[in-house]
Design a protein around this motif. Sequence first.
Motif, PDB file in Angstrom:
ATOM      1  N   GLU A  98       0.841  -1.189   0.000  1.00 10.43           N
ATOM      2  CA  GLU A  98       0.000   0.000   0.000  1.00 10.43           C
ATOM      3  C   GLU A  98       0.886   1.253   0.000  1.00 10.43           C
ATOM      4  OE1 GLU A  98      -3.667  -0.513   2.428  1.00 10.43           O
ATOM      5  OE2 GLU A  98      -2.909   1.333   3.348  1.00 10.43           O
ATOM      6  N   ARG A  99       1.911   1.235   0.849  1.00 12.69           N
ATOM      7  CA  ARG A  99       2.835   2.374   0.924  1.00 12.69           C
ATOM      8  C   ARG A  99       3.537   2.567  -0.430  1.00 12.69           C
ATOM      9  NH1 ARG A  99       6.617   0.935   5.362  1.00 12.69           N
ATOM     10  NH2 ARG A  99       4.890   0.887   6.789  1.00 12.69           N
ATOM     11  N   ASP A 100       3.951   1.462  -1.041  1.00 16.90           N
ATOM     12  CA  ASP A 100       4.705   1.548  -2.300  1.00 16.90           C
ATOM     13  C   ASP A 100       3.841   1.985  -3.484  1.00 16.90           C
ATOM     14  OD1 ASP A 100       7.028   0.824  -1.027  1.00 16.90           O
ATOM     15  OD2 ASP A 100       6.957  -1.279  -1.625  1.00 16.90           O
ATOM     16  N   THR A 101       2.537   1.632  -3.452  1.00 13.52           N
ATOM     17  CA  THR A 101       1.693   2.017  -4.601  1.00 13.52           C
ATOM     18  C   THR A 101       1.117   3.416  -4.425  1.00 13.52           C
ATOM     19  OG1 THR A 101      -0.024   0.706  -3.553  1.00 13.52           O
ATOM     20  CG2 THR A 101       0.925  -0.208  -5.532  1.00 13.52           C
ATOM     21  N   SER A 102       1.043   3.890  -3.170  1.00 18.31           N
ATOM     22  CA  SER A 102       0.358   5.165  -2.965  1.00 18.31           C
ATOM     23  C   SER A 102       1.302   6.359  -2.878  1.00 18.31           C
ATOM     24  CB  SER A 102      -0.506   5.096  -1.699  1.00 18.31           C
ATOM     25  OG  SER A 102       0.344   4.925  -0.594  1.00 18.31           O
ATOM     26  N   ARG A 103       2.628   6.129  -2.846  1.00 18.96           N
ATOM     27  CA  ARG A 103       3.525   7.293  -2.733  1.00 18.96           C
ATOM     28  C   ARG A 103       3.453   8.115  -4.029  1.00 18.96           C
ATOM     29  NH1 ARG A 103       8.381   3.267  -2.860  1.00 18.96           N
ATOM     30  NH2 ARG A 103       8.654   3.091  -5.093  1.00 18.96           N
ATOM     31  N   ALA A 104       3.741   9.414  -3.882  1.00 15.80           N
ATOM     32  CA  ALA A 104       3.598  10.315  -5.032  1.00 15.80           C
ATOM     33  C   ALA A 104       4.731  10.129  -6.038  1.00 15.80           C
ATOM     34  CB  ALA A 104       3.574  11.754  -4.537  1.00 15.80           C
ATOM     35  N   ASP A 105       5.958   9.879  -5.519  1.00 11.04           N
ATOM     36  CA  ASP A 105       7.121   9.813  -6.399  1.00 11.04           C
ATOM     37  C   ASP A 105       7.434   8.355  -6.765  1.00 11.04           C
ATOM     38  OD1 ASP A 105       9.281  10.759  -7.819  1.00 11.04           O
ATOM     39  OD2 ASP A 105      10.634  10.704  -6.103  1.00 11.04           O
ATOM     40  N   ALA A 106       7.451   8.055  -8.056  1.00 16.02           N
ATOM     41  CA  ALA A 106       7.799   6.715  -8.549  1.00 16.02           C
ATOM     42  C   ALA A 106       7.039   5.596  -7.834  1.00 16.02           C
ATOM     43  CB  ALA A 106       9.308   6.484  -8.443  1.00 16.02           C
ATOM     44  N   PRO A 107       5.704   5.657  -7.805  1.00 18.23           N
ATOM     45  CA  PRO A 107       4.957   4.579  -7.154  1.00 18.23           C
ATOM     46  C   PRO A 107       5.140   3.259  -7.893  1.00 18.23           C
ATOM     47  CG  PRO A 107       3.474   5.977  -8.409  1.00 18.23           C
ATOM     48  CD  PRO A 107       4.815   6.645  -8.450  1.00 18.23           C
ATOM     49  N   MET A 108       4.924   2.171  -7.183  1.00 21.31           N
ATOM     50  CA  MET A 108       5.044   0.865  -7.835  1.00 21.31           C
ATOM     51  C   MET A 108       3.874   0.685  -8.808  1.00 21.31           C
ATOM     52  SD  MET A 108       4.938  -2.915  -6.142  1.00 21.31           S
ATOM     53  CE  MET A 108       3.405  -2.698  -5.282  1.00 21.31           C
TER      54      MET A 108
END
Length: 210
Positions: A165-175
Amino acid sequence: MIIAIDGPAASGKGTLAKRIAAHFGFACLDTGLLYRAVARDVLARGAALEDEAVAAKAALNLEFASLDDPALRLASAGDAASVVAKFPSVRTALLELQRRFAAQKPGAVLDGRDIGTVVCPDAHVKIFVTADLEVRARRRHEEMLTRGDAATLASVIELIRLRDERDTSRADAPMRAAADADLLDTTEMDIETAFEAAVGLIKRRIARQG
Ligand code: CDP
């Protein structure tokens, strides 16, 4: 030749990347280790993981030799990595190093979350590896038990869910999968089957590009 392998936690992308690199005689970089090492170095300085300035400095001073650290394999290191990985200054500091690695001859395989989208958007081959959350958690749980890193399956499911969830929702370079990536769902595959499927995808891509 650049091969980008992206995907969520415990999807099998790291093992696949190493097998593919050995098969083609290419160098291999597990880019997750870079973020894991930055988090380790922030904590070693007595700072909080949320301290972006310290994390950016740690990323700029990162030494390749320090990636060879067994503590980076612990589940807690993966979790800490996803906290510092959301900072744009950290990602920018690690970009050149990854691109330099990718440029080596005769080729390189890089695995991570943003290789096909940000680090190497022109990669010749892009594979996005997925598997159901529970299957990924079972694999990670087994790995952890082998390493003596005790945890319950339920806690591993929750840890991986939160990290994704953290990796897909970050603004910069999301997964996310690049628009031109091939998807490889390994839910029902063992590593051998996944490796053969990946080699098939790579050969088809290369044939199409002439
Ligand atoms: O092995 P696993 O998939 O569990 O984790 P990893 O690939 O070592 O990545 C650890 C964390 O680093 C991820 O959860 C991401 O937050 C971050 N990461 C990233 O942001 N970009 C990458 N290219 C690789 C990892």
